[in-house]
Design a protein around this motif. Sequence first.
Motif, short mmCIF file in Angstrom:
data_model
loop_
_atom_site.label_atom_id
_atom_site.label_comp_id
_atom_site.label_asym_id
_atom_site.label_seq_id
_atom_site.Cartn_x
_atom_site.Cartn_y
_atom_site.Cartn_z
N ALA A 45 4.46 5.30 -53.02
CA ALA A 45 3.31 4.77 -53.76
C ALA A 45 3.60 4.75 -55.26
O ALA A 45 3.32 3.76 -55.95
CB ALA A 45 2.06 5.61 -53.48
N ARG A 46 4.18 5.82 -55.78
CA ARG A 46 4.48 5.90 -57.21
C ARG A 46 5.44 4.80 -57.63
O ARG A 46 5.16 4.03 -58.56
CB ARG A 46 5.06 7.29 -57.54
CG ARG A 46 5.50 7.46 -58.99
CD ARG A 46 6.04 8.87 -59.25
NE ARG A 46 7.05 9.30 -58.31
CZ ARG A 46 8.35 9.01 -58.40
NH1 ARG A 46 8.79 8.27 -59.41
NH2 ARG A 46 9.20 9.47 -57.51
N GLN A 104 4.91 -2.87 -59.12
CA GLN A 104 3.82 -3.85 -59.19
C GLN A 104 3.42 -4.09 -60.65
O GLN A 104 3.17 -5.23 -61.05
CB GLN A 104 2.61 -3.38 -58.38
CG GLN A 104 2.82 -3.48 -56.89
CD GLN A 104 1.69 -2.84 -56.09
OE1 GLN A 104 1.18 -1.77 -56.44
NE2 GLN A 104 1.31 -3.48 -54.99
N ARG A 105 3.36 -3.02 -61.42
CA ARG A 105 3.03 -3.16 -62.85
C ARG A 105 4.08 -3.99 -63.57
O ARG A 105 3.76 -4.90 -64.33
CB ARG A 105 2.90 -1.77 -63.50
CG ARG A 105 2.59 -1.81 -65.00
CD ARG A 105 2.62 -0.43 -65.63
NE ARG A 105 3.81 0.34 -65.34
CZ ARG A 105 5.00 0.18 -65.92
NH1 ARG A 105 5.17 -0.75 -66.84
NH2 ARG A 105 6.03 0.94 -65.60
N GLY A 155 -1.15 -0.89 -48.23
CA GLY A 155 -0.52 -0.55 -49.50
C GLY A 155 0.95 -0.20 -49.32
O GLY A 155 1.80 -0.60 -50.11
N GLY A 164 6.33 2.08 -55.91
CA GLY A 164 5.76 0.77 -55.59
C GLY A 164 4.77 0.31 -56.63
O GLY A 164 4.79 -0.86 -57.06
N ARG A 165 3.90 1.20 -57.07
CA ARG A 165 2.91 0.83 -58.11
C ARG A 165 3.59 0.55 -59.45
O ARG A 165 3.17 -0.35 -60.19
CB ARG A 165 1.87 1.93 -58.25
CG ARG A 165 0.90 1.96 -57.08
CD ARG A 165 -0.21 2.97 -57.31
NE ARG A 165 -1.16 2.91 -56.22
CZ ARG A 165 -1.54 3.95 -55.51
NH1 ARG A 165 -1.04 5.16 -55.77
NH2 ARG A 165 -2.42 3.81 -54.54
N GLN A 166 4.61 1.31 -59.77
CA GLN A 166 5.35 1.04 -61.01
C GLN A 166 5.98 -0.34 -60.94
O GLN A 166 5.94 -1.11 -61.93
CB GLN A 166 6.45 2.10 -61.22
CG GLN A 166 5.91 3.47 -61.58
CD GLN A 166 6.97 4.55 -61.55
OE1 GLN A 166 8.04 4.41 -60.94
NE2 GLN A 166 6.69 5.67 -62.21
N GLU A 214 2.99 -3.30 -49.18
CA GLU A 214 3.12 -3.90 -50.51
C GLU A 214 4.14 -3.13 -51.35
O GLU A 214 4.97 -3.74 -52.03
CB GLU A 214 1.76 -3.92 -51.21
CG GLU A 214 0.77 -4.86 -50.57
CD GLU A 214 -0.60 -4.81 -51.22
OE1 GLU A 214 -0.74 -4.22 -52.31
OE2 GLU A 214 -1.54 -5.37 -50.63
N TRP A 215 4.11 -1.80 -51.30
CA TRP A 215 5.05 -0.98 -52.08
C TRP A 215 6.47 -1.17 -51.57
O TRP A 215 7.41 -1.29 -52.35
CB TRP A 215 4.63 0.48 -52.04
CG TRP A 215 3.23 0.71 -52.54
CD1 TRP A 215 2.58 0.01 -53.53
CD2 TRP A 215 2.30 1.67 -52.06
NE1 TRP A 215 1.31 0.49 -53.69
CE2 TRP A 215 1.10 1.51 -52.80
CE3 TRP A 215 2.35 2.66 -51.09
CZ2 TRP A 215 -0.02 2.30 -52.59
CZ3 TRP A 215 1.24 3.46 -50.88
CH2 TRP A 215 0.07 3.27 -51.64
N GLN A 250 7.90 -4.36 -52.78
CA GLN A 250 8.36 -4.27 -54.17
C GLN A 250 9.77 -3.70 -54.24
O GLN A 250 10.60 -4.13 -55.05
CB GLN A 250 7.41 -3.41 -55.00
CG GLN A 250 6.09 -4.09 -55.31
CD GLN A 250 6.27 -5.29 -56.22
OE1 GLN A 250 7.10 -5.29 -57.11
NE2 GLN A 250 5.46 -6.30 -56.00
#
Length: 189
Positions: free
Chosen positions: A123-124, A130-131, A164, A126-128, A167-168, A171
């Motif tokens: 998650a960490r 996405q940003r 999620g 993947g979200r980075q 999605e991650w 990425q």
Amino acid sequence: QAMFIDGDVLYYAIAAVSLFVRPGGALDAETRERATTIYLPDRSIPLHPEVLSTDAASLLPGQVRPAYVWRFELDAGQVVRTGLELARVRSRAQLTYQQVQAAYDGDGQLPVNVPPTLPEDLARVGRQRQRLEAERGGVSLNLPEQWVEHGEDGYLLKLREVTGVEEWNSQISLMTGMEAARIMIAANL
């Protein structure tokens, strides 16, 4: 594929299917013509024979298999150093996206041989990513998964929202492709 995250270092193993395909042979020719797995309403036609894609060349748990292992050193999701080598790997477990999502959501547990931090680490990172995608003007189309089922009255279109975790993971796959392209451009390939 197999993944392991250790702080700001991400290891991503991709099965080395190419080692099972003789260049210029019949399978190589068919693979090049097909180019991808073909998805039909009621079945799929895999890119490679199932004896390879689901067995001999697959990163099955507990089996030692050849793989291309990517090593990404990250800083807030940005790749600062990439390594790539051919190696023999042994996957610890075969996980589904739903299984990892349930563990992330606190609704399930992963097998004991899987690092318990995997869902949070994924998650960490993947979200980075996405940003970073948004900052470079990129777009991900996270459309629902679609499949067709044969029912009593004909065919039914079924939909499932992408998790999620999916999605991650996408990425990280995209990051790998971007790094592969960077390496090929640098090598003038």
